[in-house]
Scaffold this motif. Structure first.
Motif, mmCIF file in Angstrom:
data_model
loop_
_atom_site.group_PDB
_atom_site.id
_atom_site.type_symbol
_atom_site.label_atom_id
_atom_site.label_comp_id
_atom_site.label_asym_id
_atom_site.label_seq_id
_atom_site.Cartn_x
_atom_site.Cartn_y
_atom_site.Cartn_z
ATOM 1 N N ILE A 162 76.018 -82.260 -3.389
ATOM 2 C CA ILE A 162 76.078 -82.187 -4.845
ATOM 3 C C ILE A 162 74.981 -81.267 -5.365
ATOM 4 C CG2 ILE A 162 76.981 -84.545 -5.027
ATOM 5 C CD1 ILE A 162 74.151 -85.306 -6.146
ATOM 6 N N THR A 163 75.168 -80.786 -6.577
ATOM 7 C CA THR A 163 74.113 -80.080 -7.308
ATOM 8 C C THR A 163 73.471 -81.094 -8.237
ATOM 9 O OG1 THR A 163 75.477 -78.093 -7.263
ATOM 10 C CG2 THR A 163 73.578 -78.087 -8.749
ATOM 11 N N CYS A 164 72.154 -81.131 -8.278
ATOM 12 C CA CYS A 164 71.479 -82.159 -9.063
ATOM 13 C C CYS A 164 70.193 -81.619 -9.683
ATOM 14 C CB CYS A 164 71.184 -83.392 -8.215
ATOM 15 S SG CYS A 164 70.171 -83.048 -6.755
ATOM 16 N N LEU A 202 72.147 -71.039 -4.340
ATOM 17 C CA LEU A 202 73.069 -72.098 -4.708
ATOM 18 C C LEU A 202 74.487 -71.606 -4.396
ATOM 19 C CD1 LEU A 202 71.817 -73.551 -8.116
ATOM 20 C CD2 LEU A 202 71.208 -74.218 -5.788
ATOM 21 N N SER A 203 75.303 -72.469 -3.812
ATOM 22 C CA SER A 203 76.675 -72.111 -3.462
ATOM 23 C C SER A 203 77.637 -73.081 -4.124
ATOM 24 C CB SER A 203 76.872 -72.146 -1.938
ATOM 25 O OG SER A 203 76.033 -71.208 -1.298
ATOM 26 N N GLY A 208 88.833 -72.979 -4.370
ATOM 27 C CA GLY A 208 88.906 -72.821 -2.924
ATOM 28 C C GLY A 208 88.065 -71.703 -2.356
ATOM 29 N N LYS A 209 87.370 -70.948 -3.197
ATOM 30 C CA LYS A 209 86.533 -69.848 -2.733
ATOM 31 C C LYS A 209 85.068 -70.158 -3.012
ATOM 32 C CE LYS A 209 90.085 -66.301 -3.429
ATOM 33 N NZ LYS A 209 90.415 -65.015 -4.097
ATOM 34 N N MET A 210 84.191 -69.672 -2.136
ATOM 35 C CA MET A 210 82.767 -69.948 -2.290
ATOM 36 C C MET A 210 82.083 -68.830 -3.054
ATOM 37 S SD MET A 210 80.009 -71.209 0.571
ATOM 38 C CE MET A 210 79.708 -69.611 1.327
ATOM 39 N N HIS A 211 81.217 -69.215 -3.983
ATOM 40 C CA HIS A 211 80.444 -68.263 -4.771
ATOM 41 C C HIS A 211 78.962 -68.596 -4.628
ATOM 42 C CE1 HIS A 211 83.944 -66.615 -7.062
ATOM 43 N NE2 HIS A 211 84.444 -67.798 -6.745
ATOM 44 N N ASP A 212 78.156 -67.597 -4.297
ATOM 45 C CA ASP A 212 76.704 -67.766 -4.200
ATOM 46 C C ASP A 212 76.051 -67.349 -5.504
ATOM 47 O OD1 ASP A 212 76.894 -68.654 -1.622
ATOM 48 O OD2 ASP A 212 76.443 -66.716 -0.711
ATOM 49 N N MET A 213 75.067 -68.138 -5.929
ATOM 50 C CA MET A 213 74.358 -67.871 -7.177
ATOM 51 C C MET A 213 72.855 -67.861 -6.909
ATOM 52 S SD MET A 213 76.679 -67.674 -9.684
ATOM 53 C CE MET A 213 75.767 -68.051 -11.182
ATOM 54 N N THR A 231 62.438 -81.566 -6.530
ATOM 55 C CA THR A 231 63.561 -81.735 -7.450
ATOM 56 C C THR A 231 63.316 -82.924 -8.364
ATOM 57 O OG1 THR A 231 65.018 -80.862 -5.715
ATOM 58 C CG2 THR A 231 66.077 -81.915 -7.594
ATOM 59 N N ARG A 232 62.823 -84.022 -7.820
ATOM 60 C CA ARG A 232 62.488 -85.191 -8.643
ATOM 61 C C ARG A 232 61.454 -84.842 -9.715
ATOM 62 N NH1 ARG A 232 61.450 -89.074 -3.514
ATOM 63 N NH2 ARG A 232 63.572 -89.859 -3.164
ATOM 64 N N LEU A 233 60.548 -83.922 -9.387
ATOM 65 C CA LEU A 233 59.489 -83.538 -10.328
ATOM 66 C C LEU A 233 59.976 -82.581 -11.409
ATOM 67 C CD1 LEU A 233 56.564 -83.049 -7.774
ATOM 68 C CD2 LEU A 233 56.894 -84.950 -9.378
ATOM 69 N N GLY A 234 61.247 -82.192 -11.348
ATOM 70 C CA GLY A 234 61.806 -81.336 -12.388
ATOM 71 C C GLY A 234 61.518 -79.863 -12.212
ATOM 72 N N LEU A 235 61.230 -79.424 -10.967
ATOM 73 C CA LEU A 235 60.863 -78.031 -10.746
ATOM 74 C C LEU A 235 62.068 -77.102 -10.638
ATOM 75 C CD1 LEU A 235 57.890 -78.405 -8.240
ATOM 76 C CD2 LEU A 235 57.847 -78.277 -10.734
ATOM 77 N N GLY A 236 63.265 -77.647 -10.593
ATOM 78 C CA GLY A 236 64.442 -76.793 -10.535
ATOM 79 C C GLY A 236 65.691 -77.545 -10.136
ATOM 80 N N LEU A 237 66.820 -76.840 -10.197
ATOM 81 C CA LEU A 237 68.080 -77.367 -9.686
ATOM 82 C C LEU A 237 68.031 -77.378 -8.159
ATOM 83 C CD1 LEU A 237 70.468 -75.236 -11.932
ATOM 84 C CD2 LEU A 237 70.002 -77.681 -12.220
ATOM 85 N N ALA A 238 68.847 -78.211 -7.536
ATOM 86 C CA ALA A 238 68.879 -78.281 -6.080
ATOM 87 C C ALA A 238 70.260 -78.727 -5.624
ATOM 88 C CB ALA A 238 67.816 -79.245 -5.553
#
Length: 307
Positions: A162-164, A202-203, A208-213, A231-238
Motif C-alpha cells: 500500500i501507499t501510506c 513510488l510505483s 494493469g500497467k505500472m507507472h513509476d513516480m 514514515t510515522r514521523l511524517g517525513l514523506g509518503l511511503a
C-alpha cells in the motif's frame, strides 16, 4: 571419521574457503579438520586444496572431486530422507530480512522445533546480497523481485503493498487524491537499494500497467524499520507491504492514500544454491515456511512455484 563425513567436511572447506570456518560449521576442532583432509588427500593420491595464509582454494583435482562429492552427498541425503519416519537433523544456516523474521518466522519457531527437534537454526539478519555458498548459508528468505543470481528461488507468497502516510504529513502537504496530485509538492521517504544506493521510485498499477513516480526525498534510508519510523514521523509518503503497517493502520498512526492505484505486489521467496536443493533440512524448512505464510499472511494473492 567415515568417508561420507570426510566428504562433507571437504565440501564445506571448499565453500567456506577456510579450515577454521568449516570446522566451526561442522563442530570439529580445526586440527581435526586439517588432519581429516590430509588423510583424504593421501588416500586419493592427489592434492585437493591450495593453502595460503589468507584463503584455501581447491586445485583442479579438488574442484572435480568437490562436484562429485556434492552429487554423492545429495544422493545419500535424499535416499535417507525418503524413508518414512526419518527426521531431518543438523544445523540449518539461514539469512533473513529482519521484518520477515519478526513477523512470520520467529513467532512460529516453537512449532517448527516441536516438529523437527533435531534441527538447529543459526539465523542472521540483513538485507544485503549474500553469497550463500561461500558464506556457508543454506538458504535466504527475501521479499521483492529477485535479480538473476543462478540460485533456486521458491516463491512462498505474493504480498499486497500500500501507499501510506502519517496524519502529520497529510496535515502539512494534503492528501493526494490522484497520481496527478503528486506533482504538486509531495515528497517521499527515500528507500535506497542496498546494493546500488539508487532511490526506489513510488510505483503504481493503473489499468494493469505500472507507472513509476520519482519524487523528492529529503530523507532516505536503506533499512525497512527506519523506513517505517520515518514514515510515522511524517517525513514523506511511503510504499510498504500491508503486513508491515497493519497495526499502524489500526491505530491511525498511518493512513492509506491512493488506494485506487496501488503499488505492484511483491513476492516472498526462499533462495538456496543448486547444491542445497535436495538437503532434507532445507526441504523441510521450505515446506514448513510455505505453510506458515498460507496460514498467517493477510493479503496473499498466490503461493508456490519455483522461479
Amino acid at each position: 571419521m567415515d568417508r561420507f563425513e570426510a566428504m562433507r567436511l571437504f565440501a564445506r572447506v571448499v565453500e567456506r574457503r577456510s579450515f577454521t570456518q568449516a570446522a566451526n560449521d561442522i563442530g570439529l576442532p580445526r586440527s581435526t579438520a586439517t588432519q581429516v583432509i590430509h588423510q583424504l588427500e593421501r588416500r586419493l593420491g592427489v592434492r585437493l586444496l591450495q593453502r595460503t595464509t589468507r584463503v584455501v582454494r581447491p586445485t583442479l583435482d579438488g574442484e572435480a572431486y568437490y562436484r562429485r562429492c556434492l552429487a554423492i552427498l545429495q544422493d545419500v541425503d535424499d535416499a535417507e530422507g525418503a524413508f518414512a519416519g526419518t527426521k531431518p537433523k543438523g544445523t540449518l544456516r539461514i539469512e533473513v530480512q529482519g521484518t520477515l523474521a519478526r513477523h512470520f518466522l520467529m513467532p512460529n519457531l516453537p512449532a517448527f522445533f516441536a516438529q523437527y527437534p533435531e534441527i538447529e537454526i543459526s539465523m542472521s539478519e540483513s538485507d544485503r546480497w549474500v553469497d550463500l555458498v561461500h558464506e556457508g548459508v543454506d538458504c535466504a528468505l527475501r521479499w521483492g523481485e529477485l535479480a538473476d543470481s543462478g540460485l533456486v528461488a521458491r516463491r512462498l507468497a505474493v504480498l499486497t503493498r500500500i501507499t501510506c502516510a502519517a496524519p502529520a504529513y497529510i496535515k502539512r502537504f494534503g492528501r493526494p487524491k490522484s497520481l496527478g496530485d503528486l506533482g504538486t509538492g509531495h515528497q517521499v521517504v527515500g528507500l535506497r537499494r542496498f546494493t546500488t544506493g539508487e532511490l526506489e521510485p513510488l510505483s503504481f498499477v493503473v489499468d494493469g500497467k505500472m507507472h513509476d513516480m520519482p519524487l523528492a526525498a529529503p530523507f532516505s534510508v536503506t533499512g525497512p524499520e527506519s523506513y517505517l519510523l520515518a514514515t510515522r514521523l511524517g517525513l514523506g509518503l511511503a510504499q510498504m507491504p500491508h503486513f508491515h503497517v497493519a497495526e499502524d493502520l489500526k491505530r491511525g498512526s498511518l493512513v492509506t492514500v491512493l488506494a485506487n492505484t496501488p503499488p505492484p505486489s511483491a513476492p516472498v521467496s526462499l533462495m538456496y544454491a543448486q547444491n542445497r536443493q535436495l538437503s532434507p533440512r532445507v526441504r523441510a524448512f521450505s515446506d514448513w515456511l510455505t505453510r506458515q505464510f498460507r496460514k498467517s499472511v493477510a493479503g496473499i494473492e498466490s503461493v508456490d512455484g519455483e522461479l
